[in-house]
Scaffold this active site. Structure first.
Site, PDB file in Angstrom:
ATOM      1  N   GLN A  78     -28.180 -34.065  72.003  1.00 21.77           N
ATOM      2  CA  GLN A  78     -27.224 -35.008  72.600  1.00 21.77           C
ATOM      3  C   GLN A  78     -25.899 -34.313  72.870  1.00 21.77           C
ATOM      4  O   GLN A  78     -25.233 -33.861  71.945  1.00 21.77           O
ATOM      5  CB  GLN A  78     -27.019 -36.188  71.651  1.00 21.77           C
ATOM      6  N   GLY A  79     -25.503 -34.224  74.137  1.00 21.97           N
ATOM      7  CA  GLY A  79     -24.259 -33.572  74.525  1.00 21.97           C
ATOM      8  C   GLY A  79     -23.144 -34.563  74.786  1.00 21.97           C
ATOM      9  O   GLY A  79     -22.795 -34.832  75.946  1.00 21.97           O
ATOM     10  N   GLU A 101     -29.014 -45.684  69.003  1.00 23.28           N
ATOM     11  CA  GLU A 101     -28.716 -44.871  67.834  1.00 23.28           C
ATOM     12  C   GLU A 101     -28.224 -45.712  66.675  1.00 23.28           C
ATOM     13  O   GLU A 101     -28.494 -45.396  65.514  1.00 23.28           O
ATOM     14  CB  GLU A 101     -27.648 -43.832  68.210  1.00 23.28           C
ATOM     15  N   SER A 110     -17.553 -42.583  64.115  1.00 27.03           N
ATOM     16  CA  SER A 110     -16.904 -42.604  62.805  1.00 27.03           C
ATOM     17  C   SER A 110     -16.726 -44.034  62.297  1.00 27.03           C
ATOM     18  O   SER A 110     -16.785 -45.005  63.053  1.00 27.03           O
ATOM     19  CB  SER A 110     -15.536 -41.925  62.888  1.00 27.03           C
TER      20      SER A 110
END
Length: 371
Positions: free
Chosen positions: A122-123, A240, A354
């Site tokens: 994953q970029g 995700e 985060s």
């Protein structure tokens, strides 16, 4: 026979034969373990129809219900099967292509993922665009029949073994923030792509820096419309951050059991403060499971951030507790399972969004609070 029973029987048979040595391999901080054996296992899973269960049968899936998917992941964890090497392809880019991709993209990319033949990374994150993903500066311009990509990505999990990368990059000159971004599929084993592993606290290198210096990919390898990459990228994050932690929690339960056993052996369980922390950890794990069941639906929406925030904060606290119950022994010698748990879990509240970002999403999109 239910899918759960079928999976349990197949896993017991398969992990008792040529893949017996694959049991327990891989996992956080141990991604280097048995890569070739785990890659062979990935292909074995695909050959027998145990990858991509939710996908349409046309692309090798089973059209499995959410309940059956959860059943498989739970049985997979209970069997102590090896950590998957194809999870980014199956869990992230695969569903994204199914939702936004063209028929040509589905025919080209989905079957190799299902068969375990092509691995993905994953970029997204960059040195100046981590949690602030909208600040992406990697650029791509269309030259004839190819996109030419230039820029840098960081914290790219498994880039050193990946065949392809889905890259969020800026394709419109002068665009800012969420606008003018595109979602490109870029081959990793081509000129113009350099991967530099990052050594982590555990001594391993799951994360990497990736440098694109004129890397090329076909013009047709853009998912969704050019300039609409932000919407596609957010959909990927939704997969995700979904309520897919029910299988993961089997592993959490195993780790907690090891922490409790260590506390009994070292005498830490006699400390009333540590005993209270152990009980609280067990209770919170039960709450985690109930919350995941509550959100068990195909598209949990922004509420999925609750699951990510909860499990990552819990797991980091478990790592701290693992160190506490070991006493001084946890500070010396070679890395053991509990030390590795402590070190790697420091990253849980950072990657995949985060904790600060998750709290913002919950506040603004779920609770409707002002920015």
């Amino acid at each position: 026979m239910s899918l759960r029973e079928e999976a349990r029987s197949w896993l017991a048979e398969s992990l008792g034969g040529e893949f017996a040595h694959a049991r327990g391999l891989g996992g956080p901080g141990r991604e280097h373990e048995g890569h070739e054996l785990r890659l062979a296992w990935e292909r074995h899973l695909g050959e027998h129809g145990w990858t991509c269960l939710a996908w349409p049968r046309r692309y090798g899936g089973r059209d499995a219900s959410l309940e059956d998917q959860v059943a498989f992941h739970e049985e997979y964890a209970k069997a102590d099967a090896p950590a998957r090497v194809g999870h980014i392809g199956e869990g992230l880019i695969g569903p994204t292509i199914l939702e936004f991709g063209t028929d040509e993209q589905k025919d080209r990319f989905l079957p190799p993922i299902q068969r375990g033949e092509e691995l993905w990374c994953q970029g997204y994150s960059e040195p100046e665009a981590g949690s602030d993903l909208a600040n992406v500066q990697t650029r791509a311009r269309l030259e004839g029949e190819e996109w030419v990509v230039t820029g840098q990505k960081v914290w790219t999990s498994l880039a050193h073994v990946a065949d392809w990368c889905f890259v969020l990059c800026r394709t419109e000159e002068g665009s800012r923030r969420h606008h003018g971004l595109s979602y490109l599929l870029v081959p990793m084993r081509r000129p113009g792509v350099e991967v530099r592993p990052i050594v982590q606290l555990t001594g391993t290198s799951e994360f990497n820096e990736v440098f694109f210096d004129g890397a090329r990919t076909a013009a047709g390898n853009v998912v969704g419309a050019p300039g609409d990459g932000w919407r596609v990228a957010m959909a990927t994050l939704g997969y995700e951050r979904g309520a897919s932690t029910l299988g993961q929690q089997i592993g959490f339960r195993r780790e907690l059991a090891q922490v409790i056993e260590t506390a009994r052996r070292t005498g830490a369980a006699d400390d009333p403060v540590l005993r209270d922390r152990l009980v609280r950890s067990w209770l919170e794990l039960e709450i985690m499971r109930l919350n995941a069941l509550r959100m068990l639906r195909p598209d949990p929406g922004p509420e999925a951030s609750i699951a990510k925030l909860y499990w990552s904060e819990w797991h980091r606290r478990l790592g701290e507790l693992a160190q506490a119950v070991q006493g001084r022994a946890g500070l010396v010698g070679e890395l053991g399972e509990l030390q590795r748990l402590y070190l790697f879990s420091r990253a849980d509240t950072i990657y995949a969004g985060s904790s600060e970002i998750q709290r913002n999403i919950i506040a603004e999109r779920t609770l409707g609070l002002p920015r």
